[in-house]
Scaffold this motif. Sequence first.
Motif, PDB file in Angstrom:
ATOM      1  N   LEU B   7      17.003 -12.904   9.444  1.00 11.30           N
ATOM      2  CA  LEU B   7      16.864 -13.503   8.116  1.00 11.30           C
ATOM      3  C   LEU B   7      15.525 -13.105   7.495  1.00 11.30           C
ATOM      4  CD1 LEU B   7      18.311 -17.053   8.896  1.00 11.30           C
ATOM      5  CD2 LEU B   7      19.507 -15.061   7.953  1.00 11.30           C
ATOM      6  N   ALA B  10      15.774  -9.716   6.119  1.00 14.08           N
ATOM      7  CA  ALA B  10      16.514  -9.713   4.850  1.00 14.08           C
ATOM      8  C   ALA B  10      15.578 -10.126   3.711  1.00 14.08           C
ATOM      9  CB  ALA B  10      17.715 -10.653   4.935  1.00 14.08           C
ATOM     10  N   LEU B  13      13.047  -7.277   3.010  1.00  9.52           N
ATOM     11  CA  LEU B  13      13.719  -6.157   2.328  1.00  9.52           C
ATOM     12  C   LEU B  13      13.982  -6.511   0.861  1.00  9.52           C
ATOM     13  CD1 LEU B  13      16.318  -5.089   5.067  1.00  9.52           C
ATOM     14  CD2 LEU B  13      14.382  -3.719   4.246  1.00  9.52           C
ATOM     15  N   TYR B  14      14.336  -7.757   0.636  1.00 13.41           N
ATOM     16  CA  TYR B  14      14.616  -8.220  -0.723  1.00 13.41           C
ATOM     17  C   TYR B  14      13.351  -8.115  -1.596  1.00 13.41           C
ATOM     18  CZ  TYR B  14      15.603 -11.495  -4.517  1.00 13.41           C
ATOM     19  OH  TYR B  14      15.747 -12.083  -5.747  1.00 13.41           O
ATOM     20  N   GLN B  18      12.517  -5.633  -4.814  1.00 13.39           N
ATOM     21  CA  GLN B  18      12.167  -6.094  -6.167  1.00 13.39           C
ATOM     22  C   GLN B  18      10.923  -5.360  -6.675  1.00 13.39           C
ATOM     23  OE1 GLN B  18      15.287  -8.173  -5.907  1.00 13.39           O
ATOM     24  NE2 GLN B  18      14.216  -8.214  -7.831  1.00 13.39           N
ATOM     25  N   ARG B 119      22.991 -24.668   2.489  1.00 15.03           N
ATOM     26  CA  ARG B 119      23.686 -23.766   3.398  1.00 15.03           C
ATOM     27  C   ARG B 119      22.744 -22.784   4.088  1.00 15.03           C
ATOM     28  NH1 ARG B 119      24.748 -18.944   4.270  1.00 15.03           N
ATOM     29  NH2 ARG B 119      26.665 -18.240   5.241  1.00 15.03           N
ATOM     30  N   ILE B 121      19.614 -19.413   2.914  1.00 11.74           N
ATOM     31  CA  ILE B 121      18.484 -19.067   2.049  1.00 11.74           C
ATOM     32  C   ILE B 121      18.963 -19.055   0.597  1.00 11.74           C
ATOM     33  CG2 ILE B 121      16.864 -17.235   1.425  1.00 11.74           C
ATOM     34  CD1 ILE B 121      17.117 -16.412   4.456  1.00 11.74           C
ATOM     35  N   SER B 122      18.376 -19.904  -0.214  1.00  5.30           N
ATOM     36  CA  SER B 122      18.848 -19.990  -1.595  1.00  5.30           C
ATOM     37  C   SER B 122      17.788 -19.545  -2.588  1.00  5.30           C
ATOM     38  CB  SER B 122      19.294 -21.417  -1.918  1.00  5.30           C
ATOM     39  OG  SER B 122      18.213 -22.303  -1.736  1.00  5.30           O
ATOM     40  N   GLU B 123      16.575 -19.356  -2.110  1.00  2.07           N
ATOM     41  CA  GLU B 123      15.545 -18.914  -3.041  1.00  2.07           C
ATOM     42  C   GLU B 123      14.439 -18.157  -2.309  1.00  2.07           C
ATOM     43  OE1 GLU B 123      14.044 -22.059  -5.563  1.00  2.07           O
ATOM     44  OE2 GLU B 123      12.448 -20.743  -6.299  1.00  2.07           O
ATOM     45  N   ILE B 124      14.032 -17.045  -2.934  1.00  5.40           N
ATOM     46  CA  ILE B 124      12.888 -16.286  -2.422  1.00  5.40           C
ATOM     47  C   ILE B 124      12.011 -16.038  -3.633  1.00  5.40           C
ATOM     48  CG2 ILE B 124      12.127 -14.120  -1.367  1.00  5.40           C
ATOM     49  CD1 ILE B 124      15.022 -13.873  -0.237  1.00  5.40           C
TER      50      ILE B 124
END
Lengths: 248, 130
Positions: B7, B10, B13-14, B18, B119, B121-124
């Motif tokens: 995770l 991920a 990488l995200y 960006q 659930r 990861i909903s925010e980065i």
Amino acid sequence: MIEDPRTLKAIKNLESPRSVYLVVSSKGGVGKTTVSTLLALVSSIEGHSTGLLDLDFVNPSTHIILGLDPRVIKYEEEKGVKPYMVLDNLYYFTIVSYTMDNPIALRGGDASNALWEILAIVRWNNVENLYIDTPPGIGDEHLDILYRLRRIVKPIVVATPSRLALRSIDRLVDILREMGYGEILFIENMGNGLLRSYAIEKKLIYTGFIPYISEIEESIGSIEKLLKSDLLSYVKTIYKNLRGFTRG
Amino acid sequence: MVHEWALAEAIVLYIENQGVKRGRRLVVKTGALQSIDREVLEFALRMLIKEHGLELGEIEIVEEEPLLKCRNCGYEWRLDPSSMSQDVRESIHFLPESIYAYYRCPRCGSIDFEIVKGRGISEIRVEDHD
Ligand SMILES: Nc1ncnc2c1ncn2[C@@H]1O[C@H](COP(=O)(O)OP(=O)(O)OP(=O)(O)O)[C@@H](O)[C@H]1O
Ligand SMILES: [Mg+2]
Ligand SMILES: [Zn+2]
């Protein structure tokens, strides 16, 4: 979040195998699960490090063919999830070890979530050939993979020779073409070569057929029996053709 | 339970994708359903941020409580992962959708419910990035 961060990690995980085959069909019950499991078995006994991934969340059944109780399938963790080693060269992931084979009904959003979670956390490094079994038809899981992992996956269409089936294969092939898939691999199951000319006409890569073998039922659930069954020589031919077509 | 590494990768990488290289603070919102080990996640994030040549200052991990809603009768309920049996909790930790194999709507018994939040990861968010 602008995009799902898991897709980036999924791409990274799936970039390590040399070939990632996505086994699809337009109709149910044509033999996707049987064919993907047998291809994985053949690939592993041919000495290649092999992965088998069951993405049929509603009706996972590769473990039944392999004869594995969901309770024995356990994953080790190492910077993610390591698939379960079935044989020396065969690594396996299915959700039944999490669901204990209880039924789960997943709506579109849930199926996509489950899909990306699995693709992001399960690592396939050191695996050469990865075979992915999928549910019948083209659902959200297929679309997600086919769109986002276009550079990576090679679709294998499995079909049985019947006039009724041909129309629906046409539609499936059209969808794949529209998504930009030029190379579409094709396997004829429960047939004896009748679909070769159909495949050639549609510019599909015909990799072979597997005849209808009624004794298959007795081999289900035993790797040993499957490896000795009459099916195997056909699957071996298909396996070699797949490798031949997708080399490099 | 160390699939937190996957995770974390991920997430990094995200951020990289960006085009963000530096920032004062990284905020990650996770879902309590996944029972993420914050220390492991934070450790993995620090290692990977360094490996990827990013500078993101502080790391804040915020956990969001799970909220479930029945699609049949509309009932909404919360679920505390620490109340689950070890096996079920671990399955849901890896794959939150495993919840459908073990839970039903406590009011009408329907298996058709949804995970509204909490659930995964909903925010980065990287604050004050350049
Ligand atoms: N070549 C064959 N000869 C005889 N029986 C076969 C052959 N291939 C598959 N079968 C049988 O056909 C049935 C369906 O096979 P399988 O489950 O692999 O299909 P599927 O495409 O995965 O189905 P689904 O769409 O439900 O996922 C099984 O009972 C299997 O044993
Ligand atoms: Mg199947
Ligand atoms: Zn209800």
